[in-house]
Each structure stands twice: as structure tokens, then as C-alpha cells.
Write an enzyme that holds these catalytic residues in place. Structure first.
Site, PDB file in Angstrom:
ATOM      1  N   TYR A 109       0.889  -1.201   0.234  1.00  0.00           N
ATOM      2  CA  TYR A 109      -0.190  -0.530  -0.047  1.00  0.00           C
ATOM      3  C   TYR A 109       0.694   0.871   0.305  1.00  0.00           C
ATOM      4  CZ  TYR A 109      -2.860   3.747   2.113  1.00  0.00           C
ATOM      5  OH  TYR A 109      -4.257   5.255   1.627  1.00  0.00           O
ATOM      6  N   GLU A 197      -3.743   7.881  -3.829  1.00  0.00           N
ATOM      7  CA  GLU A 197      -3.407   6.069  -3.294  1.00  0.00           C
ATOM      8  C   GLU A 197      -3.412   5.252  -4.266  1.00  0.00           C
ATOM      9  OE1 GLU A 197      -6.112   4.664   0.853  1.00  0.00           O
ATOM     10  OE2 GLU A 197      -7.068   5.115  -1.321  1.00  0.00           O
TER      11      GLU A 197
END
Ligand code: ADP
Ligand code: MG
Length: 389
Positions: A109, A197
Site C-alpha cells: 500500500y 492512493e
């Protein structure tokens, strides 16, 4: 403003960030041509909507044959997708991405955002990718590393080394990881990012890093200098009232209550919503008409509030500073005549030209319920909304 994954990936590629090759299709008749030009026999098909969590909602499909790609792309085009982030009404998928498959060895991530408290952009990384980062933050917060980087988009070697150690990127992957993160920080700042993101960022079997997903939102206030991004605005992803408000330059957010709110100033709008809640009601919207709204803007705002069928009563709460109360009153009167407001209308006016404003409302013969102060207004609007259930 949110942009789609494929648009974000176009930007990332300009910064040398590796993304699988893809095509975007909005018509069923274009699917086969897209597959041919991509030159694949297996692919992942992804709905292009402004929300994450598409995989869990059935919006990401892997197909291992040409026929399966065609079939899945057809299924997803026009589909209504409901994810945690879309709200219960969901959004319609008007475009699908057909992308090369990745050979995933590990999912990570990476998130970039603006840390207002420290007035710096912030990089957040975690070796726990692919899953919901909120869950990682709650259950295993030590698996998230946060480092600030420069407002010019630069990130120093020390921070990059820290990231590589945390992610366990070594040798060739470590070098690639540094370049990846460096370019990501640059892309974020140079495009006035609010949030970016990459979830997941993946490592393939050869140790190469790729951006598999990209969720990018750009600061609305910077769009004047980002003409290319401004073009990416997709009204199909917002609710109808929000689209009209956007065109009118009004700050409007639809909510799920039944009390329409028209307020000037974001702070007063928040306070008004709090008071409605406190007195047992539920706001149908947040609406800030702004400091210098004119009669037309007030009338348009009424139109937006009334086009929400859930609205059972309206509260107008105006503190006239730059905004004059008589102008607001004129807007209310115009709108009431044009739109035939049938729900109870509670008005609290205070400030510049308040007497003139009240006088105009009185003369108009509209059935307006006047409120003395904010608490009185909130109590009255809640009582009317609840009695008309
Ligand atoms: P969302 O976050 O909206 O659910 P993602 O793009 O992250 O959508 O996709 C969800 C999951 O689907 C990924 O975590 C990954 O496991 C898989 N996936 C997505 N794109 C690919 C791809 N190109 N190749 C293989 N798997 C993929
Ligand atoms: Mg994702």
C-alpha cells in the site's frame, strides 16, 4: 475533484511510473477492437467509477479467454456498483478498463496526502497492501510507516531508505522502489494532489514494482491552473443536485436526512447541521451559498434543495455580513414564486439590513415561519419535518 483510475494512470505514466497497459471502453461494440489493440487473451476488467472497494463489489473481474473478456466487459458496462464508498444508491459504470494481467508476488500500500497539521505532504506506506488500509491502521498500526516530504515534491535519500527498509525492498527492487516513490511524490505535488492512493502497488515474480490501482483526487482550488485535469471532471459520478451546484459554484453536499439547509458560510452551515441533529432532526444537505451570493444564486439553491424528494422542511439561516439580508429575502421570494415551495420554510435572518429583509418577507405574503435565533430555528424546523412524516 476525483478522477478515474485510467486518468490517474495516464498521469502516473508521464512520471515514469510503471502501470500495466490498458484500454478504456465505453461502448460494447468497441470491446473487441480494444482487446485486439491490447493484444491479450487474458485480462482484468475493471469498472471505472469514483470509488474504491470495486473488487469486493464485483467490479473487478479476471478473464482467461478472449470470450470471457468480452462477456465480462459487457456485464460490467452500465452496471450499477454499490461499494462502501458510493453510498447505498451506488453509481453507474459508464466505462470499463481492460488491462493486462499482472503476475502478482506481493501487494503493498502507498498513499500520499496533505497533512494539514504539519503543513506538509505525507507519504504513508505499508507492506500490507490490497486489503483495506483502514483495517491495517486499526488492527496493526505498526505496519504503516508515515514520512513527510517536501512541498516541492522532493523526497530525501534518508526517507527513501527508510521506506525501502520498511517494505523490505532490497537490491534491484530497492532501487526501483526509490525511483517509484520519488516519481510518485513529484506527480502528487505537480498535479496539486489532495490524495493519491496506490493500493495495491505490486511486486511481480521478477521483483518489478507496478502501480496496479490508482485513486487520485486533486484540489478543486487548483483546477484553474490544471486545465487538463479540469477536463477530466465526470458529472455522472456525482448526484444530480451536486452537479448543478458544481456548475453554479455552490458548496453543496447531499445527505440522507429530510431537512433542507440553506446557509451562508461553511462554519455556520456546520453549526446549523449540528443544531438540527442536537434537536433530533437530520439534515438533507450541506449548502453554503457563499459570502457574496446574489438573488439568482439564492433562487438556484432553493431549486437544488427542493429537487431532493426527501426534503420535508427547509431552514434558511443567514448571517448577513458581506451578504445583505434584503438580497437574501428577494431571492427567497423569487424562488418561492417560481418553485411553489410546498414544504414549511423556516427563516432566521441576522445582520446587515435585517429589518429590510424581514419587511420584504412579511410583505410577500409567503407563509414563512420566522425564527428568533438559531436554537429557535432548529427546534421549529425539526418539529415541522417530524410532523410531516
Ligand atoms: P479496488 O481497490 O477498487 O477493489 P483494484 O484495482 O485494487 O480495485 O483491484 C482489486 C484487486 O484485483 C487487486 O488487489 C488485485 O488483487 C486484483 N487486480 C487488479 N488489477 C489486476 C491486474 N492488472 N492483474 C491481476 N490482478 C489484478
Ligand atoms: Mg485498490
Amino acid at each position: 475533484m476525483n478522477i478515474h483510475e485510467y486518468q490517474a494512470k495516464h498521469i502516473l505514466r508521464e512520471y515514469g511510473i510503471p502501470c500495466q497497459d490498458f484500454r478504456v471502453v465505453s461502448r460494447a461494440t468497441d470491446i473487441e477492437e480494444a482487446i485486439d489493440s491490447l493484444g491479450v487473451t487474458e485480462a482484468v476488467i475493471k469498472v471505472q467509477i469514483h470509488a474504491g472497494g470495486r473488487g469486493k463489489a464485483g467490479g473487478v473481474k479476471i478473464a482467461k479467454t478472449r470470450e470471457a473478456i468480452i462477456q465480462k466487459a459487457n456485464e460490467l458496462l452500465g452496471m450499477k456498483i454499490v461499494t462502501k464508498q458510493t453510498g447505498p444508491d451506488g453509481v453507474i459504470c459508464h466505462q470499463v478498463m481492460i488491462s493486462e494481467l499482472a503476475d502478482i508476488a506481493k501487494e503493498y500500500y502507498v498513499g500520499l496526502l496533505v497533512d494539514r497539521a504539519h503543513a506538509k505532504p505525507l507519504l504513508m506506506v505499508s507492506p500490507e497492501g490490497g486489503t483495506e488500509i483502514e483495517e491495517v491502521a486499526e488492527k496493526t498500526p505498526h505496519k504503516i510507516l508515515k514520512v513527510h516530504f517536501g512541498i516541492d515534491g522532493s523526497i530525501d535519500e534518508e526517507a527513501l531508505n527508510k521506506v525501502c527498509r520498511f517494505m523490505d525492498w532490497t537490491e534491484k527492487t530497492g532501487e526501483a522502489g526509490k525511483i517509484f516513490i520519488k516519481n510518485l511524490c513529484k506527480a502528487f505535488v505537480e498535479n496539486d494532489g489532495e490524495m493519491l492512493e496506490i493500493n495495491p502497488l505490486i511486486e511481480d515474480k521478477e521483483g518489478v514494482l507496478w502501480a496496479l490501482d490508482a485513486k487520485f483526487s486533486v484540489d478543486d482550488n487548483a483546477l484553474f491552473r490544471r486545465a487538463e485535469i479540469k477536463e477530466m471532471y465526470d458529472p455522472s459520478q456525482s448526484n444530480a443536485q451536486e452537479v448543478i451546484a458544481h456548475e453554479m459554484d455552490l458548496a453543496y453536499i447531499a445527505l440522507d436526512g429530510n431537512i433542507g439547509c440553506m446557509v451562508n458560510g461553511a462554519g455556520l452551515a456546520m453549526a446549523t447541521m449540528d443544531l438540527i441533529k442536537y434537536h433530533g432532526g437530520a439534515p438533507a444537505n450541506f449548502l453554503d451559498v457563499g459570502g457574496g451570493a446574489n438573488k439568482e444564486k439564492v433562487a438556484k439553491s432553493f431549486g437544488i434543495i427542493l429537487s431532493d424528494a426527501n426534503v420535508k422542511a427547509i431552514l434558511v439561516n443567514i448571517f448577513g455580513g458581506i451578504m445583505r439580508c434584503d438580497v437574501i429575502a428577494e431571492g427567497i421570494i423569487d424562488a418561492a414564486k417560481e418553485l411553489q415551495i410546498k414544504v414549511p420554510l423556516i427563516v432566521r435572518l441576522e445582520g446587515t439590513n435585517v429589518e429590510k429583509g424581514k419587511e420584504l418577507l412579511k410583505k410577500s405574503q409567503l407563509s414563512i415561519i420566522a425564527a428568533d435565533d438559531l436554537t429557535d430555528a432548529a427546534k421549529k424546523v425539526v418539529a415541522h419535518a417530524n410532523s410531516s412524516k
